[in-house]
Design a protein around this motif. Sequence first.
Motif, PDB file in Angstrom:
ATOM      1  N   ALA A   4       4.562  -4.091   5.473  1.00  0.00           N
ATOM      2  CA  ALA A   4       5.174  -4.760   6.694  1.00  0.00           C
ATOM      3  C   ALA A   4       4.912  -6.166   6.939  1.00  0.00           C
ATOM      4  O   ALA A   4       3.896  -6.715   6.778  1.00  0.00           O
ATOM      5  CB  ALA A   4       4.278  -4.022   7.904  1.00  0.00           C
ATOM      6  N   THR A  38      10.360  -4.377   6.723  1.00  0.00           N
ATOM      7  CA  THR A  38       9.327  -3.607   5.790  1.00  0.00           C
ATOM      8  C   THR A  38      10.256  -3.688   4.441  1.00  0.00           C
ATOM      9  O   THR A  38      11.306  -3.446   4.352  1.00  0.00           O
ATOM     10  CB  THR A  38       9.166  -2.287   6.353  1.00  0.00           C
ATOM     11  OG1 THR A  38       8.949  -2.228   7.880  1.00  0.00           O
ATOM     12  CG2 THR A  38       8.170  -1.420   5.800  1.00  0.00           C
ATOM     13  N   HIS A  88       4.732   0.166   0.255  1.00  0.00           N
ATOM     14  CA  HIS A  88       5.435  -0.555   1.404  1.00  0.00           C
ATOM     15  C   HIS A  88       4.619  -1.832   1.592  1.00  0.00           C
ATOM     16  O   HIS A  88       3.164  -1.681   1.759  1.00  0.00           O
ATOM     17  CB  HIS A  88       6.141   0.367   2.347  1.00  0.00           C
ATOM     18  CG  HIS A  88       5.036   1.094   3.098  1.00  0.00           C
ATOM     19  ND1 HIS A  88       4.560   2.194   2.429  1.00  0.00           N
ATOM     20  CD2 HIS A  88       4.347   1.040   4.234  1.00  0.00           C
ATOM     21  CE1 HIS A  88       3.677   2.651   3.423  1.00  0.00           C
ATOM     22  NE2 HIS A  88       3.639   1.916   4.322  1.00  0.00           N
ATOM     23  N   HIS A  94       0.918  -1.185  -0.024  1.00  0.00           N
ATOM     24  CA  HIS A  94       0.015   0.098   0.167  1.00  0.00           C
ATOM     25  C   HIS A  94       0.930   1.318   0.093  1.00  0.00           C
ATOM     26  O   HIS A  94       2.065   1.185   0.322  1.00  0.00           O
ATOM     27  CB  HIS A  94      -0.827   0.038   1.338  1.00  0.00           C
ATOM     28  CG  HIS A  94      -0.250   0.187   2.438  1.00  0.00           C
ATOM     29  ND1 HIS A  94       0.653  -0.893   3.048  1.00  0.00           N
ATOM     30  CD2 HIS A  94       0.181   1.245   3.308  1.00  0.00           C
ATOM     31  CE1 HIS A  94       1.341  -0.594   4.088  1.00  0.00           C
ATOM     32  NE2 HIS A  94       0.989   0.977   4.412  1.00  0.00           N
TER      33      HIS A  94
END
Length: 286
Positions: A255, A130, A253, A103
Motif C-alpha cells: 500500500a 496499491t 502487495h 507482504h
Amino acid sequence: METNRLSHALGAEIYGVNIVGDLSNSEVEAIHDAWREHHVIVFRGLELTPAQHIAFSLRFGALDDHAATPHERLDGHPELLEVTNKPKKGQPSQSRNAGRNWHSDYSYTGRPAAASMLYCTEKPPVGGDTMFCNMARAYDDLSDKMKSVVDDFQSVYDFTLVSGAAKRDPAKMVELLKVNPPIAHPCVRTHPDSGVKALYVSERTSHFDGMSRAESAPIIDYLCRHATRPENVYRHQWRVGDLVSWDNRTTMHLALGDFDPSQPRHMLRTTLQGQKSGYVVPPAEP
Ligand SMILES: O=C(O)CCC(=O)C(=O)O
Ligand SMILES: [Fe+2]
C-alpha cells in the motif's frame, strides 16, 4: 463474463457478472478460473453492504475472523477488517499505515491468508494506490541453481516487521506479539489448486530458519528486489466502489503512502482462510 487484463505480469478487470446477485456455481467457477490465471481480479462500480461483501467472499471459501489483528475488525463483523486512516472511537486507527511494505497477508500467523478481498469506500483525490507483484513468475524467473537453493529454505515471519509497527499503540503491540510469535513457512510454496510454485518471502521475513540475520539479509533483499521489479508489478489506482481480490499464495502487495494523510482513505477487507502452516521459532540471531 468478460476479462480485461491490466498488466503483462498480473491483474485483470472482470465485467458482465453481478456479484451481489445470486451467482450460479458456474459463474463462481468462471471467476475462480480468472483469479487463478490473473492472480489479482478487479470488480468496479460496486455499492457493497458488509453482508454482501461477506456473502460474495464466502462463495470462495471459509473466512478468517481476524483474531490475529483484533483491533482492526469492523464492529459487529469479525469477517471484515477496516483498513482506514480515519480515527476509531477518537483514537488514531491502528491500520492507518497498514500494508506499507511488500507482504502477503497474515504471513506472520499459523494460517496465512489464501486470498483477500479489499473494497474501497473512500479515497483521497490523488494517490493511495496499491501495488501487486507476481510471486509465481518471480520463482519461475530464477535460475535452476537458485531455485534449488531457495526450495530448501524456511522463511521466518516476524510481526515486528509489519509496516508502521513503531507507530502502533505499544500495549496493543505487546498483545499482538503474544498472539503472533515468529513463525517459519516454506520459502517456496505450491498452490493447492493450480500446482504452481511461488516464492514466499517478503519484507516481513526476518531470516531463514537455521541461518543468522546477517546471512539471510542479502538473499531476502535480492529475492524481494527480484520479485518487485516494475515489469513484475501491477499498480492499482483505486476508484470508490472497486473490489480488488488477490491471491496471497502467488502475490505480494504494497500500500503506497502517496497521498495526503488528512484526506480519508477507507477500505474493508475479507480474508479467505488458507491452510494451517508453519512452526514457531525463537527470534533471529543477529
Ligand atoms: O490499503 C491497502 O491498499 C492495502 C492494505 C493491505 O495490505 C491489506 O489490506 O492487506
Ligand atoms: Fe496486506
